[in-house]
Design a protein around this motif. Structure first.
Motif, PDB file in Angstrom:
ATOM      1  N   PRO A  84       5.551   1.343   4.777  1.00 37.05           N
ATOM      2  CA  PRO A  84       6.657   2.082   4.961  1.00 37.05           C
ATOM      3  C   PRO A  84       6.730   3.089   3.719  1.00 37.05           C
ATOM      4  CG  PRO A  84       7.247  -0.108   4.273  1.00 37.05           C
ATOM      5  CD  PRO A  84       5.790  -0.166   4.807  1.00 37.05           C
ATOM      6  N   ASP A  85       6.019   2.663   2.624  1.00 36.93           N
ATOM      7  CA  ASP A  85       6.004   3.332   1.544  1.00 36.93           C
ATOM      8  C   ASP A  85       5.079   4.767   1.663  1.00 36.93           C
ATOM      9  OD1 ASP A  85       3.445   1.929   1.978  1.00 36.93           O
ATOM     10  OD2 ASP A  85       3.114   1.782   0.107  1.00 36.93           O
TER      11      ASP A  85
ATOM     12  N   MET B  93      14.798   1.263   2.900  1.00 37.38           N
ATOM     13  CA  MET B  93      13.901   1.827   1.996  1.00 37.38           C
ATOM     14  C   MET B  93      14.350   3.391   1.791  1.00 37.38           C
ATOM     15  SD  MET B  93      10.417   0.304   2.547  1.00 37.38           S
ATOM     16  CE  MET B  93       9.553   1.005   1.258  1.00 37.38           C
ATOM     17  N   ALA B  94      15.114   4.068   2.843  1.00 36.75           N
ATOM     18  CA  ALA B  94      15.338   5.458   2.821  1.00 36.75           C
ATOM     19  C   ALA B  94      16.707   5.715   2.280  1.00 36.75           C
ATOM     20  CB  ALA B  94      15.287   6.046   4.198  1.00 36.75           C
TER      21      ALA B  94
ATOM     22  N   ARG C 195      -0.481   8.792   2.539  1.00 38.49           N
ATOM     23  CA  ARG C 195      -1.790   8.115   2.251  1.00 38.49           C
ATOM     24  C   ARG C 195      -2.936   9.132   1.554  1.00 38.49           C
ATOM     25  NH1 ARG C 195      -3.242   5.322   6.612  1.00 38.49           N
ATOM     26  NH2 ARG C 195      -1.503   4.123   6.263  1.00 38.49           N
ATOM     27  N   TYR C 196      -2.899  10.108   2.480  1.00 36.86           N
ATOM     28  CA  TYR C 196      -4.109  10.961   1.977  1.00 36.86           C
ATOM     29  C   TYR C 196      -3.577  11.893   0.645  1.00 36.86           C
ATOM     30  CZ  TYR C 196      -6.997  15.367   1.574  1.00 36.86           C
ATOM     31  OH  TYR C 196      -7.816  16.266   1.110  1.00 36.86           O
ATOM     32  N   LEU C 197      -2.456  12.005   0.539  1.00 42.63           N
ATOM     33  CA  LEU C 197      -2.009  12.773  -0.965  1.00 42.63           C
ATOM     34  C   LEU C 197      -2.048  11.696  -1.996  1.00 42.63           C
ATOM     35  CD1 LEU C 197       0.974  14.808   0.323  1.00 42.63           C
ATOM     36  CD2 LEU C 197      -1.192  15.677  -0.176  1.00 42.63           C
ATOM     37  N   ARG C 198      -2.232  10.430  -1.638  1.00 46.68           N
ATOM     38  CA  ARG C 198      -2.037   9.427  -2.940  1.00 46.68           C
ATOM     39  C   ARG C 198      -3.414   9.310  -3.220  1.00 46.68           C
ATOM     40  NH1 ARG C 198       0.252   3.444  -1.681  1.00 46.68           N
ATOM     41  NH2 ARG C 198       2.494   4.128  -1.634  1.00 46.68           N
ATOM     42  N   THR C 199      -4.428   9.308  -2.139  1.00 37.09           N
ATOM     43  CA  THR C 199      -5.782   8.997  -2.507  1.00 37.09           C
ATOM     44  C   THR C 199      -6.791  10.196  -2.330  1.00 37.09           C
ATOM     45  OG1 THR C 199      -6.353   8.519  -0.224  1.00 37.09           O
ATOM     46  CG2 THR C 199      -5.401   6.666  -1.642  1.00 37.09           C
ATOM     47  N   GLY C 200      -6.634  11.054  -1.598  1.00 36.62           N
ATOM     48  CA  GLY C 200      -7.714  12.080  -1.305  1.00 36.62           C
ATOM     49  C   GLY C 200      -8.757  11.796  -0.407  1.00 36.62           C
TER      50      GLY C 200
END
Ligand code: SF4
Ligand code: SF4
Length: 441
Positions: free
Chosen positions: A179-180, A216-217, A273-278
């Protein structure tokens, strides 16, 4: 807390959900013996291989790219060597080029992988363009292209978490396990675009996800959960739009014409996820189920894993009579078990001889069930007749191009008429005719 903004208009049907894998944690499958990466895993232009035979690739290396607007790059999920570039042939007659990669087991990450810098909407779209993310609910439309639109009239960013297809629970597991990243994806999209609100649209048969995401929101007034009745095909884009906002997309138009964007929930989470890890899109979760499967479960696989190896990992009780990619309503039968899981696949079903019934078609009894239950208010039996007569004008009058290929008409037909199949062909024929006319005009 949002419920219905207007009286929800219900069409479609109740179908046994059979979501027996929903409460099982996702299992990560070990690397397969080979990875098969087709160059067309999206709507649009096929990519061109960027690595030759015997070339080395790392995890996240771009192996497929083409200079076209409607496309999405393809990335390697493993480090290893390209052993072959070959043709793949699909059951619907299409064919594709594919890279075959032998993993070296090292999982060395490509040195170019870096967290993207996002400072405004244009840089967000550009980042998503290099992520390989496409519509992960099955559509496969390049996500960056969907985002690259005129935002001026858009007031709502819908997140499609209906997952109305029976059996499938991969989107549900995404909400429960990540969910994060889902909320991070939504927040960055709202922050950068200036769109005022986002509604996560969930069917009422997923109470745990509704509760978790509401909790969470709670700190962001722009984000809310919208609860929908569990009816098939609630997740079809036109249906969910109408049932949540009361708006209808004009024929030939897009959701953006009526002020909305709609992303599948796993797609949105993948952006986070992509913006966190690339790391671009190289793995995905699929629900593996059906009565021929020994251990039904959600499995996270490297994209390009052969279907046969996934079935082996989950165990087969017997040789399946039918293997389906996707859900039982909209999925496609797969005969070639060496074919890979591609990035828009969310389900893999294997059914026994006993369960696969060969329907006996009888004459239409004019009960109107297909018309009464079509979520788009079409007349499937009339479309079928017009299609059999090759009456393109009739198909146009009957608006066959609006069919969302949900399969409801076939499901409810007591005469077992192949309505979904014929509306699918009719839609394709009509669209081809419309393209031809536009070309002439
Ligand atoms: S005509 Fe199309 S949209 Fe209507 S029920 Fe059949 S498959 Fe679904
Ligand atoms: S549901 Fe089947 S039997 Fe009934 S009207 Fe439609 S095609 Fe005919």
């Amino acid at each position: 807390m949002l419920q219905a903004l207007h009286p929800v208009e219900l069409k479609g049907v109740h179908i046994p959900h059979n979501k027996l894998t929903a409460e099982l944690e996702t299992v990560r499958m070990p690397l397969p013996s080979k990875i098969v990466l087709p160059m067309n895993q999206h709507v649009g232009a096929a990519c061109v291989p960027q690595v030759g035979r015997r070339g080395h690739v790392d995890v996240g290396t771009c192996v497929g790219h083409v200079n076209a607007r409607m496309t999405a790059d393809i990335f390697s999920p493993v480090s290893g060597q390209v052993t072959e570039i070959r043709d793949l042939h699909y059951s619907d007659g299409r064919s594709d080029r594919a890279l075959v990669i032998k993993p070296d087991g090292e999982q060395t990450v490509d040195p170019s992988i870096a967290v993207p810098e996002v400072t405004d909407y244009a840089s967000l779209v550009e980042a998503v363009r290099h992520s390989g993310i496409v519509g992960l609910g099955g559509a496969g439309f390049p996500t960056w292209l969907k985002m690259d639109c005129d935002l001026s009239g858009i007031d709502t960013w819908l997140v499609n978490a209906a997952e109305c297809e029976p059996y499938l629970s991969s989107d549900y597991r995404e909400m429960m396990e990540h969910p994060d990243t889902l909320l991070e994806g939504i927040k960055v999209c709202l922050d950068m675009s200036g769109v005022k609100r986002s509604l996560i649209c969930i069917e009422d048969n997923k109470p745990k996800a509704i509760e978790l995401l509401r909790e969470m929101a709670a700190d962001d007034p722009r984000i809310d959960v919208f609860v929908l009745p569990a009816r098939y095909p609630q997740g079809a884009s036109r249906v969910i739009l109408r049932n949540v906002t009361g708006r209808s997309v004009p024929r030939g138009g897009h959701l953006t014409d009526v002020g909305a964007l709609l992303f599948n929930v796993t797609t949105m989470s993948e952006i986070g996820r992509y913006l966190r890890t690339g790391m671009p899109l190289v793995r995905r979760r699929i629900t593996v189920m059906g009565d021929a499967i020994e251990r039904p479960q959600n499995v996270e696989v490297a994209i390009g894993t052969p279907i046969g190896e996934v079935l082996e990992f989950c165990g087969l009780k017997e040789e399946p009579r039918k293997v389906v990619i996707g859900g039982p309503m909209m999925g496609v039968t797969q005969v070639e078990l060496d074919a890979p899981i591609v990035r828009q696949n969310s389900g893999l079903l294997a059914f026994s001889h006993e369960l696969v019934e060969r329907p006996q078609t009888t004459a239409c009894i004019r009960c109107s069930a297909c018309i009464d239950n079509c979520p788009i208010h079409l007349a499937p039996i009339s479309i079928q007749k017009a299609y059999y007569k090759h009456d393109l004008e009739g198909l146009d009058r009957l608006m066959a191009d609006l069919c969302v290929e949900c399969g409801t008409c076939s499901y409810v037909c007591p005469a077992r008429q192949p309505l979904a199949q014929s509306t699918r062909f009719a839609r394709a024929a009509l669209r081809a005719e419309q393209r031809k006319k536009r070309g002439r005009g």
